[in-house]
Design a protein around this motif. Sequence first.
Motif, PDB file in Angstrom:
ATOM      1  N   VAL A  66      43.830  34.763 -65.159  1.00  0.00           N
ATOM      2  CA  VAL A  66      43.101  34.172 -64.047  1.00  0.00           C
ATOM      3  C   VAL A  66      43.126  35.154 -62.887  1.00  0.00           C
ATOM      4  CG1 VAL A  66      42.989  32.237 -62.430  1.00  0.00           C
ATOM      5  CG2 VAL A  66      43.750  31.844 -64.787  1.00  0.00           C
ATOM      6  N   PRO A  67      41.939  35.551 -62.316  1.00  0.00           N
ATOM      7  CA  PRO A  67      40.601  35.183 -62.815  1.00  0.00           C
ATOM      8  C   PRO A  67      40.268  35.978 -64.068  1.00  0.00           C
ATOM      9  CG  PRO A  67      40.399  36.681 -60.970  1.00  0.00           C
ATOM     10  CD  PRO A  67      41.866  36.399 -61.102  1.00  0.00           C
ATOM     11  N   PRO A  68      39.371  35.480 -64.907  1.00  0.00           N
ATOM     12  CA  PRO A  68      39.029  36.184 -66.150  1.00  0.00           C
ATOM     13  C   PRO A  68      38.244  37.461 -65.870  1.00  0.00           C
ATOM     14  CG  PRO A  68      37.604  34.300 -65.863  1.00  0.00           C
ATOM     15  CD  PRO A  68      38.611  34.222 -64.760  1.00  0.00           C
ATOM     16  N   GLU A  69      38.226  38.380 -66.836  1.00  0.00           N
ATOM     17  CA  GLU A  69      37.489  39.633 -66.684  1.00  0.00           C
ATOM     18  C   GLU A  69      35.994  39.402 -66.626  1.00  0.00           C
ATOM     19  OE1 GLU A  69      37.111  43.980 -68.928  1.00  0.00           O
ATOM     20  OE2 GLU A  69      38.354  42.402 -69.764  1.00  0.00           O
ATOM     21  N   LEU A  70      35.478  38.439 -67.407  1.00  0.00           N
ATOM     22  CA  LEU A  70      34.057  38.067 -67.407  1.00  0.00           C
ATOM     23  C   LEU A  70      33.935  36.582 -67.081  1.00  0.00           C
ATOM     24  CD1 LEU A  70      32.666  39.876 -70.588  1.00  0.00           C
ATOM     25  CD2 LEU A  70      32.301  40.512 -68.210  1.00  0.00           C
ATOM     26  N   PRO A  71      32.774  36.158 -66.599  1.00  0.00           N
ATOM     27  CA  PRO A  71      32.553  34.718 -66.413  1.00  0.00           C
ATOM     28  C   PRO A  71      32.756  33.972 -67.731  1.00  0.00           C
ATOM     29  CG  PRO A  71      30.821  35.967 -65.322  1.00  0.00           C
ATOM     30  CD  PRO A  71      31.595  36.951 -66.114  1.00  0.00           C
ATOM     31  N   GLU A  72      33.359  32.789 -67.655  1.00  0.00           N
ATOM     32  CA  GLU A  72      33.670  32.003 -68.843  1.00  0.00           C
ATOM     33  C   GLU A  72      32.537  31.029 -69.145  1.00  0.00           C
ATOM     34  OE1 GLU A  72      36.245  32.018 -71.020  1.00  0.00           O
ATOM     35  OE2 GLU A  72      36.975  33.849 -70.042  1.00  0.00           O
ATOM     36  N   PRO A  73      32.275  30.763 -70.453  1.00  0.00           N
ATOM     37  CA  PRO A  73      31.274  29.746 -70.823  1.00  0.00           C
ATOM     38  C   PRO A  73      31.816  28.340 -70.574  1.00  0.00           C
ATOM     39  CG  PRO A  73      32.260  30.679 -72.783  1.00  0.00           C
ATOM     40  CD  PRO A  73      32.816  31.460 -71.630  1.00  0.00           C
ATOM     41  N   ALA A  74      30.996  27.351 -70.911  1.00  0.00           N
ATOM     42  CA  ALA A  74      31.387  25.954 -70.707  1.00  0.00           C
ATOM     43  C   ALA A  74      32.637  25.630 -71.524  1.00  0.00           C
ATOM     44  CB  ALA A  74      30.237  25.035 -71.093  1.00  0.00           C
ATOM     45  N   LEU A  75      33.522  24.915 -70.884  1.00  0.00           N
ATOM     46  CA  LEU A  75      34.809  24.599 -71.492  1.00  0.00           C
ATOM     47  C   LEU A  75      34.789  23.206 -72.105  1.00  0.00           C
ATOM     48  CD1 LEU A  75      37.812  25.496 -71.850  1.00  0.00           C
ATOM     49  CD2 LEU A  75      38.286  24.364 -69.667  1.00  0.00           C
ATOM     50  N   GLY A  76      35.391  23.062 -73.306  1.00  0.00           N
ATOM     51  CA  GLY A  76      35.541  21.764 -73.962  1.00  0.00           C
ATOM     52  C   GLY A  76      34.277  21.261 -74.628  1.00  0.00           C
ATOM     53  N   ILE A  77      33.514  22.143 -75.237  1.00  0.00           N
ATOM     54  CA  ILE A  77      32.280  21.707 -75.902  1.00  0.00           C
ATOM     55  C   ILE A  77      32.581  20.862 -77.129  1.00  0.00           C
ATOM     56  CG2 ILE A  77      30.948  23.674 -75.065  1.00  0.00           C
ATOM     57  CD1 ILE A  77      31.400  24.989 -77.802  1.00  0.00           C
ATOM     58  N   ASN A  78      33.768  20.961 -77.660  1.00  0.00           N
ATOM     59  CA  ASN A  78      34.092  20.232 -78.889  1.00  0.00           C
ATOM     60  C   ASN A  78      34.360  18.757 -78.628  1.00  0.00           C
ATOM     61  OD1 ASN A  78      36.368  21.334 -77.468  1.00  0.00           O
ATOM     62  ND2 ASN A  78      37.703  20.662 -79.154  1.00  0.00           N
ATOM     63  N   PHE A  79      34.684  18.376 -77.393  1.00  0.00           N
ATOM     64  CA  PHE A  79      35.046  16.983 -77.135  1.00  0.00           C
ATOM     65  C   PHE A  79      33.853  16.033 -77.269  1.00  0.00           C
ATOM     66  CE2 PHE A  79      38.566  18.741 -74.232  1.00  0.00           C
ATOM     67  CZ  PHE A  79      39.398  18.895 -75.334  1.00  0.00           C
ATOM     68  N   ALA A  80      32.665  16.488 -77.015  1.00  0.00           N
ATOM     69  CA  ALA A  80      31.487  15.612 -77.044  1.00  0.00           C
ATOM     70  C   ALA A  80      30.759  15.662 -78.376  1.00  0.00           C
ATOM     71  CB  ALA A  80      30.525  15.990 -75.920  1.00  0.00           C
ATOM     72  N   ARG A  81      31.317  16.314 -79.364  1.00  0.00           N
ATOM     73  CA  ARG A  81      30.573  16.492 -80.622  1.00  0.00           C
ATOM     74  C   ARG A  81      30.316  15.173 -81.322  1.00  0.00           C
ATOM     75  NH1 ARG A  81      33.251  18.941 -86.007  1.00  0.00           N
ATOM     76  NH2 ARG A  81      33.922  16.743 -86.049  1.00  0.00           N
ATOM     77  N   ASP A  82      31.326  14.311 -81.426  1.00  0.00           N
ATOM     78  CA  ASP A  82      31.192  13.074 -82.190  1.00  0.00           C
ATOM     79  C   ASP A  82      30.642  11.917 -81.345  1.00  0.00           C
ATOM     80  OD1 ASP A  82      32.179  14.460 -84.315  1.00  0.00           O
ATOM     81  OD2 ASP A  82      34.238  13.697 -84.117  1.00  0.00           O
ATOM     82  N   SER A  83      30.617  12.062 -80.039  1.00  0.00           N
ATOM     83  CA  SER A  83      30.122  10.988 -79.178  1.00  0.00           C
ATOM     84  C   SER A  83      28.620  11.109 -78.886  1.00  0.00           C
ATOM     85  CB  SER A  83      30.892  10.979 -77.853  1.00  0.00           C
ATOM     86  OG  SER A  83      30.713  12.199 -77.157  1.00  0.00           O
ATOM     87  N   MET A  84      27.969  12.126 -79.431  1.00  0.00           N
ATOM     88  CA  MET A  84      26.542  12.354 -79.211  1.00  0.00           C
ATOM     89  C   MET A  84      25.865  12.617 -80.545  1.00  0.00           C
ATOM     90  SD  MET A  84      26.703  14.910 -75.888  1.00  0.00           S
ATOM     91  CE  MET A  84      24.912  14.996 -75.799  1.00  0.00           C
ATOM     92  N   GLN A  85      24.563  12.466 -80.550  1.00  0.00           N
ATOM     93  CA  GLN A  85      23.806  12.887 -81.722  1.00  0.00           C
ATOM     94  C   GLN A  85      23.868  14.409 -81.828  1.00  0.00           C
ATOM     95  OE1 GLN A  85      19.849  11.324 -81.728  1.00  0.00           O
ATOM     96  NE2 GLN A  85      20.519   9.179 -81.748  1.00  0.00           N
ATOM     97  N   GLU A  86      23.809  14.884 -83.065  1.00  0.00           N
ATOM     98  CA  GLU A  86      23.966  16.331 -83.275  1.00  0.00           C
ATOM     99  C   GLU A  86      22.887  17.131 -82.543  1.00  0.00           C
ATOM    100  OE1 GLU A  86      24.074  19.572 -86.965  1.00  0.00           O
ATOM    101  OE2 GLU A  86      24.012  17.405 -87.369  1.00  0.00           O
ATOM    102  N   LYS A  87      21.647  16.652 -82.539  1.00  0.00           N
ATOM    103  CA  LYS A  87      20.559  17.374 -81.880  1.00  0.00           C
ATOM    104  C   LYS A  87      20.781  17.457 -80.372  1.00  0.00           C
ATOM    105  CE  LYS A  87      15.529  17.238 -81.377  1.00  0.00           C
ATOM    106  NZ  LYS A  87      14.280  16.499 -81.727  1.00  0.00           N
TER     107      LYS A  87
END
Length: 284
Positions: A66-87
């Motif tokens: 911290v801080p990271p060398e490059l900007p970081e992508p969105a964090l925690g993308i795996n948490f919403a996988r099963d609560s939403m439609q795949e598309k």
Amino acid sequence: MEGGLFNPRTVEEVFGDFKGRRNGLIKALTTEVEDFYRQCHPEKENLCLYGLPSEQWEVNLPAEEVPPELPEPALGINFARDSMQEKDWLSLVAVHSDAWLLAVAFYFGSRFGFDKADRKRLFNMINELPTVFEVVTGAAKKQQKEKSSVSNHSSNKSKSNSKPGLESQEKYPKSQPEYEEEEVFDEESSTSRPPPPSPISQRRQGDSPGPSPRPPGPFPPRVTPEVVDLEDDSIPPIASIIEDFERCHLVPSIVGKYRGDVEFDEGMKALELLTLKVRLYFLV
């Protein structure tokens, strides 16, 4: 993380880095989506989707520094996988991936001192490519089809507009002037028909127009004026008449008598009769 090993310094190098990371993200969300879906298990920790300059992708934990060398992508993308439609879930990841790609590209631009012209050129080069979201949702193909259909329609319309002109020229030949048709006539008509007057003769005739005819209508009869012969010796001159009139002492009595006989003093008729009577008096 492998993405921090490559540091582009020119506009072309930054754009090349952008294209490599973009192609890797598109693979993860389209052709290799089953593998990507399996790696994003909701029971794991906060995961991020990284695109690499080598056109590869990886799902990994965020950088520990911290801080990271490059900007970081969105964090925690795996948490919403099963609560939403795949598309819908893939579309959400694609949107965040587009934001991360722009952040990384302009991070390099700021780090290596790109000026206004360089930043504008980099943005224009990036903007020519469809976004990850457009590729994943199929909007890019739809836009491409619309553009091709519009271009084909405009080209066909221009061709159709050009054809009627050619057909009309072939179907309806150019008409000849009317004066050429008038010049073609038979020999018999040429002998009997008088030649048309020349413009010079017409102009000469118009210079001296004749007397205009008197308009029809009732008019009073013309009165012929009475002609007096001034050389007649029998009539005395007017000057002598006036002198005699002034010298005569009988004039007032004559005028008074005339007024009593006629019984009016005004008017042109009384004056004419008075003058005539005085004149006859002196002539006698």
